[in-house]
Design an enzyme around this catalytic site. Structure first.
Site, PDB file in Angstrom:
ATOM      1  N   ASN A   9      86.720 128.457 102.475  1.00 56.66           N
ATOM      2  CA  ASN A   9      86.604 127.027 102.775  1.00 56.66           C
ATOM      3  C   ASN A   9      86.590 126.199 101.491  1.00 56.66           C
ATOM      4  OD1 ASN A   9      86.350 124.681 104.231  1.00 56.66           O
ATOM      5  ND2 ASN A   9      84.177 124.922 104.676  1.00 56.66           N
ATOM      6  N   GLU A  36      91.914 129.852 103.250  1.00 58.23           N
ATOM      7  CA  GLU A  36      91.524 128.450 103.169  1.00 58.23           C
ATOM      8  C   GLU A  36      91.082 128.104 101.750  1.00 58.23           C
ATOM      9  OE1 GLU A  36      89.437 125.082 106.044  1.00 58.23           O
ATOM     10  OE2 GLU A  36      88.901 127.197 106.331  1.00 58.23           O
ATOM     11  N   ASP A 149      91.163 135.153 108.607  1.00 61.33           N
ATOM     12  CA  ASP A 149      90.550 134.312 109.624  1.00 61.33           C
ATOM     13  C   ASP A 149      91.543 134.175 110.772  1.00 61.33           C
ATOM     14  OD1 ASP A 149      89.392 132.381 111.172  1.00 61.33           O
ATOM     15  OD2 ASP A 149      89.279 130.851 109.602  1.00 61.33           O
ATOM     16  N   ASN A 151      90.745 133.055 113.734  1.00 64.57           N
ATOM     17  CA  ASN A 151      90.363 131.852 114.471  1.00 64.57           C
ATOM     18  C   ASN A 151      90.231 132.071 115.977  1.00 64.57           C
ATOM     19  OD1 ASN A 151      89.631 129.338 113.205  1.00 64.57           O
ATOM     20  ND2 ASN A 151      91.605 129.396 112.152  1.00 64.57           N
ATOM     21  N   HIS A 247      82.027 130.696 106.402  1.00 61.49           N
ATOM     22  CA  HIS A 247      82.321 132.081 106.766  1.00 61.49           C
ATOM     23  C   HIS A 247      81.635 132.998 105.746  1.00 61.49           C
ATOM     24  CE1 HIS A 247      85.992 131.282 109.396  1.00 61.49           C
ATOM     25  NE2 HIS A 247      85.770 130.089 108.836  1.00 61.49           N
TER      26      HIS A 247
END
Length: 254
Positions: A9, A36, A149, A151, A247
């Site tokens: 992130n 990300e 990820d 999702n 995360h």
């Protein structure tokens, strides 16, 4: 060999409060895959571009700065590196970097989020289908490991509040059905394979509601390995003690 995956992130934010150093010290990866990253290489400092002992490979979003992006770091030099699936629509957001090793392909993927309206859910589902086809083409030559990820939480055991999220993207029937399809195609969810009944094992928590403090989370980050490699997977771990993102990292040991 230990391979670690983490949705960070924002890679640059890890420089704050020593999160980058604690991550490396806590997980000791031979290969680590980040999602990300929200950065282009020219925006990164030397410690992210060339960590001691690692080769680094980046795929960045072409259409919006500070969005998406993945990075792969490897102590062992890959035989080859690929960026994307060869489909412009899915490659321009910087969601995939792959590395070929002698015994397997490793794909680091940041799968789309299905939020922000029906068009993004449609994009996510089409990305899913294209990606599985891409994996199957690679698998004709050697086994495939993919991480990142995804999702989507697969089963009710994979999120804290399944009943409340039946109609929420990330737990929709069509999203979960794609993971069924992946497993039916011969890919193993490594964590669930080694920990079939482990509850409250999550990789993502909402920051705004301080959900991590209460462990109200989702397991939406995975390592999948083609079934030929199952016997080589000795460990599959979730590193919930590593902070710095919404995360946490996860790993497999081959």
């Amino acid at each position: 060999m230990k391979i670690v995956s983490w949705n960070v992130n924002g890679l640059r934010s890890l420089a704050k409060n020593g999160y980058w150093e604690s991550f490396l010290k806590g997980t000791k990866p031979d290969i680590f895959c980040l999602q990300e990253t929200k950065a282009h290489p020219e925006q990164l400092s030397e410690k992210f571009l060339h960590p001691l002992g690692y080769s680094a490979f980046f795929s960045s979003c072409e259409i919006k700065k500070g969005y998406s992006g993945v990075a792969l770091y490897s102590k062992q030099e890959p035989l080859s590196v690929s960026y994307g699936m060869g489909i412009k629509e899915f490659d321009q957001e910087g969601r995939l970097v792959g590395a070929e090793y002698e015994d397997f392909w490793l794909l680091n993927v940041y799968f789309p989020n299905g939020g922000q309206g029906p068009h993004r859910l449609d994009y996510k589902m089409r990305f899913y289908d294209a990606f599985l086809e891409y994996c199957e083409r690679l698998r004709e030559k050697k086994p495939v490991i993919f991480c990142g990820d995804v999702n989507t939480a697969h089963e009710e055991i994979d999120l804290a509040r399944p009943k409340e999220n039946q109609k929420t993207t990330g737990f929709l029937p069509e999203e979960r059905a794609w993971i069924d399809e992946v497993i039916d195609a011969g890919y193993v969810d490594t964590f669930r394979h080694l920990h079939p009944h482990t509850k409250e094992a999550y990789t993502y928590w909402d920051l705004f509601t301080h959900a991590r403090d209460r462990n109200v989370g989702w397991r939406i980050d995975y390592f999948f390995a083609s079934s030929e490699l199952t016997k080589k997977i000795k460990k599959a771990e979730i590193h919930a003690d590593i902070y710095g993102s919404d995360h946490c990292p996860l790993s497999i040991t081959l």
